[in-house]
Design a protein around this motif. Structure first.
Motif, short mmCIF file in Angstrom:
data_model
loop_
_atom_site.label_atom_id
_atom_site.label_comp_id
_atom_site.label_asym_id
_atom_site.label_seq_id
_atom_site.Cartn_x
_atom_site.Cartn_y
_atom_site.Cartn_z
N TYR A 107 43.41 41.42 42.00
CA TYR A 107 43.89 42.15 43.00
C TYR A 107 43.86 43.77 43.17
N ILE A 108 44.22 44.12 42.19
CA ILE A 108 44.16 45.56 42.05
C ILE A 108 42.74 46.37 42.17
N ILE A 109 41.80 45.73 41.76
CA ILE A 109 40.37 46.02 41.86
C ILE A 109 39.63 45.33 42.65
N ASN A 110 40.22 44.73 43.73
CA ASN A 110 39.59 44.10 44.90
C ASN A 110 38.38 42.68 44.11
N ARG A 111 38.78 42.18 43.15
CA ARG A 111 38.22 41.00 42.58
C ARG A 111 39.08 39.77 42.51
N PRO A 112 39.73 39.38 43.52
CA PRO A 112 40.59 38.14 43.29
C PRO A 112 39.96 36.85 42.64
N ASP A 113 38.63 36.84 42.81
CA ASP A 113 38.15 35.52 42.25
C ASP A 113 38.41 35.60 40.69
N LEU A 114 38.40 36.74 40.11
CA LEU A 114 38.57 36.76 38.47
C LEU A 114 39.83 36.29 37.98
N ALA A 115 40.93 36.14 39.15
CA ALA A 115 42.20 35.53 38.73
C ALA A 115 42.28 34.26 38.22
N ASN A 116 40.98 33.42 38.55
CA ASN A 116 40.98 32.23 37.92
C ASN A 116 39.81 31.89 37.13
N ASN A 117 39.40 33.05 36.32
CA ASN A 117 38.31 33.21 35.49
C ASN A 117 38.99 33.47 34.09
N ASN A 118 38.76 32.16 33.41
CA ASN A 118 39.51 31.87 32.15
C ASN A 118 39.13 33.18 31.06
N THR A 119 38.07 33.53 30.97
CA THR A 119 37.44 34.57 30.13
C THR A 119 38.06 35.93 30.33
N PHE A 120 38.21 36.23 31.70
CA PHE A 120 38.96 37.36 32.18
C PHE A 120 40.26 37.53 31.83
N ILE A 121 40.95 36.37 32.05
CA ILE A 121 42.41 36.17 31.87
C ILE A 121 42.74 36.39 30.21
N VAL A 122 41.83 35.72 29.42
CA VAL A 122 42.24 35.65 28.13
C VAL A 122 41.99 37.03 27.36
N TYR A 344 43.62 29.02 27.07
CA TYR A 344 42.81 29.24 28.24
C TYR A 344 41.49 28.84 28.01
N VAL A 345 40.98 29.27 26.91
CA VAL A 345 39.40 29.07 26.66
C VAL A 345 38.90 27.65 26.82
N VAL A 346 40.08 26.56 26.04
CA VAL A 346 39.64 25.20 26.05
C VAL A 346 40.09 24.33 27.10
N VAL A 347 40.90 25.12 28.03
CA VAL A 347 41.29 24.28 29.10
C VAL A 347 40.85 24.85 30.56
N PRO A 348 39.98 23.85 31.18
CA PRO A 348 39.27 24.42 32.13
C PRO A 348 40.16 25.32 33.53
N GLU A 349 41.36 24.87 33.68
CA GLU A 349 41.82 25.50 34.77
C GLU A 349 43.19 26.41 34.27
N ILE A 350 43.47 27.41 35.05
CA ILE A 350 44.54 28.38 34.65
C ILE A 350 45.87 27.77 34.79
N ASN A 351 45.88 26.84 35.82
CA ASN A 351 47.03 26.33 36.09
C ASN A 351 47.63 25.15 34.99
N THR A 352 46.73 24.49 34.51
CA THR A 352 46.70 23.60 33.55
C THR A 352 47.20 24.42 32.42
N GLY A 353 46.51 25.22 31.75
CA GLY A 353 47.08 25.87 30.78
C GLY A 353 48.22 26.43 30.99
#
Length: 468
Positions: A107-122, A344-353
């Motif tokens: 949200y700081i870099i104007n890419r809110p889609d990355l908030a649900n991207n497991n790889t980015f979060i990890v 988060y890598v093996v769980v498909p949804e951030i919410n689930t992990g």
């Protein structure tokens, strides 16, 4: 003469310590039922545990808190288990907080889609935590950001969340909450997967026993401390409910991201025509979460190195650097947090992990509370002569009522934490149960094994003598 803390100051101090917007999405995700869950969490969890902790803290005020109380009642073995669990549960708690930080960056870099991207979060969580770990090898670092981090990243966003939430709800009316009635207020207790949200909401109050260290420093503690407990928890319940219900009204329940605190702000700022404020507030919250993470890095490790120096862990755990930082513990923390983050890598949804990690953290903390409650009962009868300036109101009868309420809350929380809730896909139910059950069993048995096979030479003095 040391100046006593006033009742108002203790309430303000407690709210400042527990006030956080990190768990608001969890409460928001259950809609009107959040009222039922929050009230139950207060009655069966927050209030009784606060009262018990105050009695124990004023009877046994030595540094160490829960492990000191448990040691007096149950002996050194279970005191070690208590210390151990308070340390390891922080691994999972810090993964959750790190996830909240990582979710701010998009949200700081104007890419809110990355908030649900497991790889980015990890990647973000791992890099961030290791940076904080390395910075904390210099002891003075933490003092530079803690105070400003709390003001900028916690207090200001919390006030804005309530003010903007109320404004937006009055503006759009009741859109997503639906009617308030018995069906929406009381969750279907036949559907235990929904009731498991109770555990996540109880976690809002986890750690509240720490405030009991101030019980001896307040004016007229026998009268004022219980008042402070009730007022603080009441205000926390009101704050969480206003913020959560307004968020639930702004966002459909199935669209709420538990790890993304900024989500409702984006909606509010867009409605105000100032979407750029989302970027600024995301930066502020990220700074606050970073400060919170930084404050947590050394706390548990400093407690554990004292345990190690008492001879309960091998000498390698007693290593400190020139700034007195417990090196081994800090490195172990960072390593384990890295491994847990890979979930988060093996769980498909951030919410689930996120939910799986939250539930395991809650269970481990609840095991500590079971030990604290047992300590309260035992010490009430074993050492009645010890003066407690803030006893549980009502004598032994009041103590039993308080402890029974707390046991109901704690045991219920453990049970519902194991049951996969509706946000966990069916094909991951078995995996979720295994993580909770096996994780708890392993992490409780491990300190018992270590304690059984500890060696006299592990004690710090003996280690130094051997080296000489």
């Amino acid at each position: 003469m040391v100046k006593k803390i006033t009742l108002f100051q203790l309430i303000a101090l407690s709210i400042a310590f527990y006030g956080s917007i990190r768990n608001i999405p969890t409460v928001a995700s259950v809609g009107w039922a959040g009222i039922f869950y929050m009230v139950c969490a207060a009655i069966f969890f927050a209030i009784p545990i606060s009262l018990v902790a105050a009695e124990l803290a004023t009877g046994w005020p030595q540094e160490g808190g829960p492990q000191v109380w448990v040691k007096a009642a149950l002996g050194p073995k279970w005191a070690f288990v208590t210390s151990w669990l308070l340390w390891v549960q922080m691994f999972f708690g810090m993964v959750m907080v790190s996830t909240a930080f990582a979710a701010m960056i998009p949200y700081i870099i104007n890419r809110p889609d990355l908030a649900n991207n497991n790889t980015f979060i990890v990647i973000t969580v791992i890099i961030t935590y290791w940076i904080i770990t390395l910075l904390n090898f210099k002891a003075h670092f933490g003092k530079l950001i803690s105070t400003w981090g709390a003001v900028i990243g916690i207090y200001i966003p919390a006030i804005l969340l309530i003010v903007l939430g109320l404004w937006y709800s009055f503006k759009i009316g009741n859109v997503n909450l639906g009617p308030l009635n018995m069906d929406t207020l009381i969750p279907n207790l036949n559907s235990l997967d929904k009731f498991s949200f109770f555990a996540g909401i109880c976690f809002i109050f986890a750690g509240l026993e720490i405030a009991s260290v101030h019980a001896n420093d307040i004016d007229n503690p026998k009268r004022n401390y219980p008042i402070a407990v009730f007022v603080t928890i009441f205000l926390m319940v009101i704050f969480n409910l206003i913020a959560a219900l307004t968020e639930a009204n702004a966002i459909p329940a199935d669209k709420i991201n538990l790890a993304v605190i900024i989500q409702p702000f984006q909606i509010y700022f867009n409605a105000l025509g100032i979407p750029w404020m989302t970027n600024i507030l995301a930066l502020m919250i990220a700074f606050g979460v970073f400060a919170q993470l930084n404050a947590w890095v050394l706390g548990p490790s400093k407690a554990m190195i004292k345990v190690a120096e008492e001879g309960l862990l091998p000498p390698i755990f007693q290593k400190r650097n020139k700034d007195n930082i417990p090196v081994t513990f800090v490195i172990i923390q960072a390593t384990v947090i890295t491994l847990v983050t890979l979930l988060y890598v093996v769980v498909p949804e951030i919410n689930t992990g996120f939910i799986m990690i939250l539930m395991l953290t809650t269970i481990l903390y609840c095991v500590v509370y079971v030990l604290i409650l047992l300590a309260e009962i035992i010490l009430k009868y074993k050492m009645p002569e010890v003066h407690r300036s803030t006893p549980v109101p009502g004598g032994k009868i009041g103590m039993w009522i308080t402890v029974i309420l707390a046991f109901i809350g704690v045991i219920t929380t453990i049970i519902v934490s194991i049951i996969p809730n509706s946000d966990i896909p069916e094909d991951l139910h078995t995996a979720s149960i295994l993580i909770q059950v096996l994780g708890t069993i392993i992490l409780v048995i491990l300190p018992l094994i270590i304690f059984k096979y500890k060696k006299p030479t592990w004690k710090k003095g003996d280690v130094l003598n051997e080296q000489q």
